[in-house]
Write a protein that holds these residues in place. Sequence first.
Motif, PDB file in Angstrom:
ATOM      1  N   ALA A  83      48.260  44.283  44.439  1.00  0.00           N
ATOM      2  CA  ALA A  83      49.875  44.399  44.483  1.00  0.00           C
ATOM      3  C   ALA A  83      50.315  42.815  45.205  1.00  0.00           C
ATOM      4  CB  ALA A  83      50.519  45.471  45.444  1.00  0.00           C
ATOM      5  N   ILE A  84      49.386  42.355  46.556  1.00  0.00           N
ATOM      6  CA  ILE A  84      49.991  41.174  46.540  1.00  0.00           C
ATOM      7  C   ILE A  84      49.922  39.568  45.509  1.00  0.00           C
ATOM      8  CG2 ILE A  84      49.400  39.982  49.035  1.00  0.00           C
ATOM      9  CD1 ILE A  84      48.588  42.026  50.685  1.00  0.00           C
ATOM     10  N   ASP A  85      48.464  39.457  45.709  1.00  0.00           N
ATOM     11  CA  ASP A  85      48.130  38.259  44.338  1.00  0.00           C
ATOM     12  C   ASP A  85      48.413  38.926  42.733  1.00  0.00           C
ATOM     13  OD1 ASP A  85      47.608  36.219  46.363  1.00  0.00           O
ATOM     14  OD2 ASP A  85      46.218  38.449  46.926  1.00  0.00           O
ATOM     15  N   GLY A  86      47.955  39.652  42.588  1.00  0.00           N
ATOM     16  CA  GLY A  86      48.551  40.040  40.804  1.00  0.00           C
ATOM     17  C   GLY A  86      46.850  40.334  39.932  1.00  0.00           C
ATOM     18  N   VAL A  87      45.769  39.897  40.909  1.00  0.00           N
ATOM     19  CA  VAL A  87      44.567  39.803  40.562  1.00  0.00           C
ATOM     20  C   VAL A  87      43.200  40.626  40.747  1.00  0.00           C
ATOM     21  CG1 VAL A  87      45.222  37.324  39.811  1.00  0.00           C
ATOM     22  CG2 VAL A  87      43.919  38.748  42.021  1.00  0.00           C
ATOM     23  N   PRO A  88      42.066  41.042  39.828  1.00  0.00           N
ATOM     24  CA  PRO A  88      41.502  42.078  40.428  1.00  0.00           C
ATOM     25  C   PRO A  88      40.550  41.202  41.961  1.00  0.00           C
ATOM     26  CG  PRO A  88      40.766  40.634  38.606  1.00  0.00           C
ATOM     27  CD  PRO A  88      42.173  40.044  38.821  1.00  0.00           C
ATOM     28  N   ILE A  89      40.442  42.864  42.534  1.00  0.00           N
ATOM     29  CA  ILE A  89      38.880  42.578  43.977  1.00  0.00           C
ATOM     30  C   ILE A  89      38.562  43.354  43.339  1.00  0.00           C
ATOM     31  CG2 ILE A  89      38.762  43.686  46.239  1.00  0.00           C
ATOM     32  CD1 ILE A  89      41.145  41.846  45.325  1.00  0.00           C
ATOM     33  N   SER A  90      36.720  42.455  43.524  1.00  0.00           N
ATOM     34  CA  SER A  90      35.940  42.436  43.389  1.00  0.00           C
ATOM     35  C   SER A  90      34.994  43.603  44.045  1.00  0.00           C
ATOM     36  CB  SER A  90      35.226  41.358  42.820  1.00  0.00           C
ATOM     37  OG  SER A  90      33.960  41.786  42.336  1.00  0.00           O
ATOM     38  N   THR A  91      33.921  44.106  43.857  1.00  0.00           N
ATOM     39  CA  THR A  91      33.272  45.158  44.957  1.00  0.00           C
ATOM     40  C   THR A  91      31.501  44.638  43.854  1.00  0.00           C
ATOM     41  OG1 THR A  91      32.948  47.422  43.358  1.00  0.00           O
ATOM     42  CG2 THR A  91      34.282  47.275  45.036  1.00  0.00           C
ATOM     43  N   GLN A  92      31.387  43.746  43.133  1.00  0.00           N
ATOM     44  CA  GLN A  92      30.588  43.660  42.955  1.00  0.00           C
ATOM     45  C   GLN A  92      29.196  43.584  43.537  1.00  0.00           C
ATOM     46  OE1 GLN A  92      30.229  40.490  39.424  1.00  0.00           O
ATOM     47  NE2 GLN A  92      28.465  40.985  39.296  1.00  0.00           N
ATOM     48  N   TRP A  93      29.436  42.304  44.435  1.00  0.00           N
ATOM     49  CA  TRP A  93      28.229  41.801  45.716  1.00  0.00           C
ATOM     50  C   TRP A  93      28.444  42.861  47.076  1.00  0.00           C
ATOM     51  CZ3 TRP A  93      28.408  37.621  42.763  1.00  0.00           C
ATOM     52  CH2 TRP A  93      27.770  37.398  41.428  1.00  0.00           C
ATOM     53  N   GLU A  94      30.132  43.311  46.806  1.00  0.00           N
ATOM     54  CA  GLU A  94      30.301  43.563  48.308  1.00  0.00           C
ATOM     55  C   GLU A  94      31.180  45.104  48.450  1.00  0.00           C
ATOM     56  OE1 GLU A  94      31.631  41.325  51.659  1.00  0.00           O
ATOM     57  OE2 GLU A  94      29.269  40.276  51.449  1.00  0.00           O
ATOM     58  N   THR A 150      35.283  34.249  39.180  1.00  0.00           N
ATOM     59  CA  THR A 150      34.982  34.312  37.941  1.00  0.00           C
ATOM     60  C   THR A 150      35.786  35.041  37.509  1.00  0.00           C
ATOM     61  OG1 THR A 150      32.628  33.423  38.512  1.00  0.00           O
ATOM     62  CG2 THR A 150      32.725  34.646  36.824  1.00  0.00           C
ATOM     63  N   GLN A 151      35.720  36.356  38.127  1.00  0.00           N
ATOM     64  CA  GLN A 151      36.262  37.644  37.337  1.00  0.00           C
ATOM     65  C   GLN A 151      37.489  37.073  37.349  1.00  0.00           C
ATOM     66  OE1 GLN A 151      36.379  41.547  40.110  1.00  0.00           O
ATOM     67  NE2 GLN A 151      34.788  41.899  38.329  1.00  0.00           N
ATOM     68  N   ILE A 152      38.386  37.029  38.544  1.00  0.00           N
ATOM     69  CA  ILE A 152      40.266  36.512  38.279  1.00  0.00           C
ATOM     70  C   ILE A 152      39.934  36.150  36.953  1.00  0.00           C
ATOM     71  CG2 ILE A 152      41.868  35.380  39.258  1.00  0.00           C
ATOM     72  CD1 ILE A 152      40.301  36.475  41.995  1.00  0.00           C
ATOM     73  N   ALA A 153      39.536  34.805  36.601  1.00  0.00           N
ATOM     74  CA  ALA A 153      40.002  33.978  35.731  1.00  0.00           C
ATOM     75  C   ALA A 153      39.245  34.332  34.432  1.00  0.00           C
ATOM     76  CB  ALA A 153      38.663  32.594  35.362  1.00  0.00           C
ATOM     77  N   GLN A 154      38.293  35.032  33.985  1.00  0.00           N
ATOM     78  CA  GLN A 154      38.131  36.438  33.011  1.00  0.00           C
ATOM     79  C   GLN A 154      39.469  37.287  33.116  1.00  0.00           C
ATOM     80  OE1 GLN A 154      34.340  37.986  33.624  1.00  0.00           O
ATOM     81  NE2 GLN A 154      33.480  36.484  32.959  1.00  0.00           N
TER      82      GLN A 154
END
Length: 568
Positions: free
Chosen positions: A140-151, A159-163
């Motif tokens: 909610a701060i940046d409006g982009v996804p937070i990944s848990t792919q490797w941590e 990569t995920q944010i651009a997708q």
Amino acid sequence: MRLNLKFLLISLCVTVALITFALWANCGVGHGLVPKWPQHHGDSDNPFEQTEEIDCIINQEYAIGCRKEGEEVYLPFSFLQKYFDVYGSLNVVDGSRRFDWTHSYGKVNYPKGAYDPRGIFMYFENYNVEMRDRVKCISAIDGVPISTQWESQGYFYATQIAQFGLSHYSKNLTEPEPRRKTVEDGERDTATWIVPKGSSMNRTLDRVRVGAGAVLSFSTGKSFDTAVVLPMDHVLDLVLSVDVLLKPNSTICVTLQNRETQKLYHVYYILADLLIGVQDENIYYGIGLNSTGVWKHLTRDLFVDLQKGLPQYASTDKRRKMRRTELKVVEISLLGNGSIDNLTLSTSEHISHFYDAAEWLIRHQDPSTGGWPIPVRRKLGSGFAELARGWYSAMAQGHAISLLARAYYHSKGDQRYLRAALDGLKLFRIPSFQGGVLATFLGKYAWYEEYPTTPHSFVLNGFIYSLLGLYDLNSTAPANQSNEAAVLFEQGMASLKKMLLLYDTGSGTSYDLRHFTLGIAPNLARWDYHATHVNQLLLLATIDPDPLISQTAERWKNYMVGKRAPHN
């Protein structure tokens, strides 16, 4: 003569009807639209009289139970599925049971025309990045996804944010115009809020933002029974957009209800540096302490925000069963002190999400390298050295450049996006052992590494994504600023054409070339990655007419239905 002519016409009609009926009966009983495999039951009129259970010896190693019917031997599909890595399921179609067998689970997406660097990105209009299991939440701060792919604790992954941004840009071009309802703007559209005794609400002129007009301001106590509340009964339009100015200890709460179970959920947006917090049916998103006392725009998909909180106290199966149509907004509450403006509910806000991703890329680009560092360690596999935190990926660079090129075009020439995209080219010239993404195959062919490993890995899909980023920038930037992108793209395409067939296994594709660089068995691409290879080549074929690309795409597509390269 009249009688003879009438007789001939009747005879002709009867003949046509009989032929039509015969063909129809043959289709219904015989081959139909799908050719049938011939069945042989021996000489007996009743094949089931010859049915017997027998052992099938597999490669002289082990036995499984099989069934013999006449001269045919039937093996269990559960065995075939694992042995041949195929897929199947029992289904009912038009009231009849049938078994559907598929060789792969990948999907080919044929381009609808020539690739347009200003249009949809590949087939990303089908992507729903925010709902992936490996996405913790949308910040909610940046409006982009937070990944848990490797941590598991979550991190920003370029990569995920651009997708995420590219998928919303593509959806904006393919979906109908969203339906929007303005709930409260302080002027033309005003709602009927409930103001408890001791709390206050008024609409006043905003003197901070030039030309903003009137806003709704509120002041309440600390407990929720003093909150200013707007009762609602709003369905389907579950994307919230609002401009907020919150003072310390203030919050906005949206209450959702499952229309089937009547269960209530509360989603809070609070002044905190918090990704996501959950307490029973209460889900909390922090909008950042640095947002205290300043105007901030929020675009939140309430369905996604709820879904990302549900796994904390509901099973995965229950979470997946919930549908957007099951939810409705029943209340919006304002607690503390602050102001809101332009409160709307809509079916989608794709362009807003797209620009959230573009702005994140602007803010988080390393000014010296022009890259977006990956903040987690990554070990691609046994034999490769581990990548330390802060490594760069050609796929991330390419995706980011594709997004920024579109942001430059869509914004009608915002130079910030163009400069960031051009700066993103720097790493393509720096060898991977010096912190860049450039590798060389056999000391001859330039390759842009998705994972800049030691030794080189030469991952195919990430390399092609990087080429698309270079092509997008070359096609979008002014002619006097696109030369470097053009050179890098042509250099990469020349390498692709020389190396492409190294990935062909005769029945599928390799994910990378570790069998060459490490001298081990090939790392075969899963069917979803193989399908990505096919889709990428089909798109490249609309850019480059070299038959090598289109012919390879066609052959690789055929591998997905069980075809193989011929034997000697």
